[in-house]
Design an enzyme around this catalytic site. Structure first.
Site, PDB file in Angstrom:
ATOM      1  CD  GLN A 129      17.519  22.440  32.623  1.00 21.29           C
ATOM      2  OE1 GLN A 129      18.679  22.070  32.779  1.00 21.29           O
ATOM      3  NE2 GLN A 129      16.833  23.047  33.577  1.00 21.29           N
TER       4      GLN A 129
ATOM      5  CD1 TRP B 275      20.366  23.389  45.151  1.00 20.02           C
ATOM      6  CD2 TRP B 275      22.413  23.444  44.280  1.00 20.02           C
ATOM      7  NE1 TRP B 275      21.110  24.234  45.920  1.00 20.02           N
ATOM      8  CE2 TRP B 275      22.372  24.291  45.406  1.00 20.02           C
ATOM      9  CE3 TRP B 275      23.614  23.316  43.575  1.00 20.02           C
ATOM     10  CZ2 TRP B 275      23.478  25.004  45.835  1.00 20.02           C
ATOM     11  CZ3 TRP B 275      24.712  24.031  44.000  1.00 20.02           C
ATOM     12  CH2 TRP B 275      24.642  24.864  45.121  1.00 20.02           C
TER      13      TRP B 275
ATOM     14  CD  GLN C 155      17.156  25.511  40.723  1.00 19.74           C
ATOM     15  OE1 GLN C 155      17.168  25.729  39.516  1.00 19.74           O
ATOM     16  NE2 GLN C 155      18.243  25.609  41.460  1.00 19.74           N
TER      17      GLN C 155
ATOM     18  CD  GLU D 140      20.543  28.679  34.924  1.00 18.39           C
ATOM     19  OE1 GLU D 140      21.582  28.530  34.235  1.00 18.39           O
ATOM     20  OE2 GLU D 140      20.374  28.150  36.030  1.00 18.39           O
TER      21      GLU D 140
ATOM     22  CE1 TYR E 256      24.047  30.311  34.351  1.00 22.10           C
ATOM     23  CE2 TYR E 256      25.858  28.764  34.500  1.00 22.10           C
ATOM     24  CZ  TYR E 256      24.541  29.074  34.725  1.00 22.10           C
ATOM     25  OH  TYR E 256      23.716  28.155  35.323  1.00 22.10           O
TER      26      TYR E 256
END
Length: 594
Positions: free
Chosen positions: A160, A182, A203, A491, A494
């Protein structure tokens, strides 16, 4: 995203006083000019802006590039640094390689991308041993307004807040680390790539108003609008979503040096139903604004200094550094340009909003990072006053490469990060991030709280490239009518301690990543991904990623949910539609709703 992701009193008037003369009309505000603003078209940009000239020895340029990179490359040591730098190349050719570290912006100072040629590479990779071969924390860096003739493919393995804009890549472009590790999302606009753009392990990715020789790859959510050479929509197999044009867009305002050695900022025109780069016809349509009409801000300036300049009619140019603010910066004049280079960072220290934009036409904000302070702010950036209703359809306020952070450096707090009240505003590449990692004591469920990343109350607002992550409640709330989002990446938080701490106001498990207000009748979105990684408590669930009213004008296309490493689950994709997230970090997909 983190590395684990697959991540006063009023005096009486003179007229009221005995014997006073009649009141005179108020003097108009001074026009922008040398005394009000910078005073020169060749300003001092400060010690952290490197300006290169093709007459300089290549080895001297290369040494400076390498020194800056080595100072800002390390994921552990430099990611939360206060150092900032910009590499600016005057028109001409250079044979150098620029490895781009944290808080570094690289840009050509030509009027057009072809005015500056780099014979070499502008590179972002998984540079450090601590990266373990992945690029999921390659944030806050950029490349803009150059031609690159790469040695092999040009590698831009980012996540990002790392945009590439106005680039002419004469060869291939790789969007993943050399390790094939990744990488978790990025943004490309107004760019031409003559060869193949390969996404590989990325992704998700958004490409806007560009021209590609070819595109190869896709993991969960690859979205294109106004891109010549984009693959056709085939979501979810492969996960490509393509719009032939972008409904409303603009190239970014940018700094350049003219033939007389004077600096100007070019302000591109707004485009509707755009396809391809804005400069494809030779030059980007728009107008130039001389630097004498800008206040060139330095990190030692106070909010009062900046506000006095802006109130007098100046545009605002932020040089690299961290600005510790004791008051709100107020943008009150239409058509004001707020331009930052080298990731200038605005931190409110007294619990106020860092910047407020009045409900006026045509403000452009580009290249600024808002970092929350330790006293809770109601917001970090607010555009338009509450209840704003003016029509800005012919000249909207546009925010581009504007990023927000809660925590990571300090235990930052803000109820909302971005609030958009003005109609017709455009959000073009926004990353709002409540930190999941950083300096010790700067992050945690109750340490860096933030309810919502982006709150949209204005009608007819458009988002092109919206990244919002880890907020405690709704990530996005969209209350305005006739909104549009092209590409959304999310997301969930977490660090949810348990399910009891993560129940929404309807008594459901969790908070949607993207909520459209119950009163909304028209809203459309394309290319959306939401992922959970409840690593503190893997038993936590979220009932759904997207929450929308049942209205015929509300339409969502190409949605994916994923449980990363099987840490928690998302039961539905949108409302009660869509399957629960499967095991093994694989997506649950839904092509259309309703």
């Amino acid at each position: 995203m983190a590395a684990v992701a697959a991540v006063t009193a009023v005096a009486p008037s003179a007229a009221a006083m005995p014997g006073a003369h009649p009141a005179q009309p108020a003097a108009p505000a001074p026009a922008p000019g040398p005394q009000a603003c910078a005073g020169t078209d060749t300003p001092d940009f400060g010690p952290n802006v490197r300006i290169f000239d093709p007459s300089m020895p290549a080895q001297d340029i290369q040494k400076q590039l390498d020194d800056d990179f080595n100072n800002l490359k390390d994921t552990l040591a430099d990611q939360m640094s206060e150092d900032r730098v910009a590499h600016l190349f005057k028109p001409g050719e250079y044979t150098v390689n620029d490895n781009v570290g944290y808080y570094t912006s690289v840009a050509g100072l030509g009027k057009n991308p072809g005015d500056v040629t780099i014979n070499g590479n502008i590179t972002v990779d998984a540079f450090n041993e601590s990266d373990q071969g992945n690029a999921t924390q390659n944030f806050w860096r950029s490349a803009e307004n150059m031609t690159v003739k790469p040695n092999g493919a040009n590698r831009w393995g980012v996540s990002q807040a790392a945009p590439m804009r106005r680039m002419d890549i004469q060869g291939d472009l790789d969007l993943y680390p050399e390790s094939y590790g990744w990488a978790s999302g990025g943004y490309l606009a107004d760019t031409k790539v003559s060869g193949t753009t390969e996404s590989s392990s990325q992704q998700q990715w958004y490409t806007r108003d560009s021209q590609l020789g070819a595109w190869d790859g896709g993991v969960w959510n690859m979205t294109f609008s106004g891109v010549q050479g984009a693959p056709p929509t085939a979501f979810p197999d492969p996960p490509h979503t393509t719009l032939e044009s972008t409904p409303v867009s603009a190239d970014v305002p940018y700094l350049y040096v003219d033939g007389e050695g004077k600096y100007q900022v070019f302000r591109p025109d707004v485009r509707t139903d755009a396809t391809g780069p804005s400069w494809a016809g030779g030059e980007t349509p728009g107008k130039s604004v001389p630097m004498s009409q800008f206040y060139v801000a330095k990190p030692t300036d106070t909010a009062a200094d900046i506000n006095a300049a802006v109130a007098s009619g100046c545009n605002l140019f932020f040089t690299p550094g961290v600005y510790h603010l004791d008051d709100t910066i107020k943008i009150t004049n239409p058509d004001t340009i707020v331009l930052g280079i080298g990731y200038p960072t605005l931190m409110p220290e007294t619990g106020k909003t860092a910047m407020e934009v009045a409900d006026v036409d045509g403000v452009r904000i580009k290249g600024v990072l808002f970092d929350a302070g330790t006293q809770n702010s109601p917001s970090l950036l607010t555009v338009g006053e509450e209840g704003a209703s003016a029509d800005h359809s012919q000249n909207p306020t546009i925010m581009q490469d504007v990023f927000f952070r809660l925590g990571g450096t300090v235990a930052g707090k803000a109820t909302n990060s971005l609030v958009v009240n003005s109609k017709n505003a455009v959000m073009d590449h926004i990353w709002a991030w409540r930190a999941d990692h950083g300096n010790e004591g700067s992050f945690g469920w109750d340490v860096n709280p933030g309810d919502t990343g982006v709150l949209v109350n204005g009608d007819d607002v458009t988002a092109t490239g919206l990244f919002v992550e880890h907020y405690n409640k709704y990530q996005v709330i969209w209350n305005g009518n006739n909104g549009k989002t092209i590409f959304f990446q999310n997301e969930m938080p977490y660090d949810v301690p348990d399910q009891a701490a993560y129940m929404n106001d309807k008594g459901q498990e969790g908070w949607a990543a993207y909520k459209v207000g119950d009163q909304v009748t028209d809203h459309e979105a394309w290319g959306l991904g939401s992922y959970c990684f409840f690593n503190v408590n893997p038993e936590v669930k979220n009932d759904h990623a997207f929450e929308v009213p049942a209205a015929p004008g509300v339409k969502f296309h190409s949605m994916a949910t994923v449980s990363l490493n099987e840490k928690g689950s998302i039961t539905h994709i949108i409302n009660d539609k869509g399957d629960v997230t499967p095991p093994e970090t694989t997506p649950s997909n839904l092509a259309n709703f309703p």
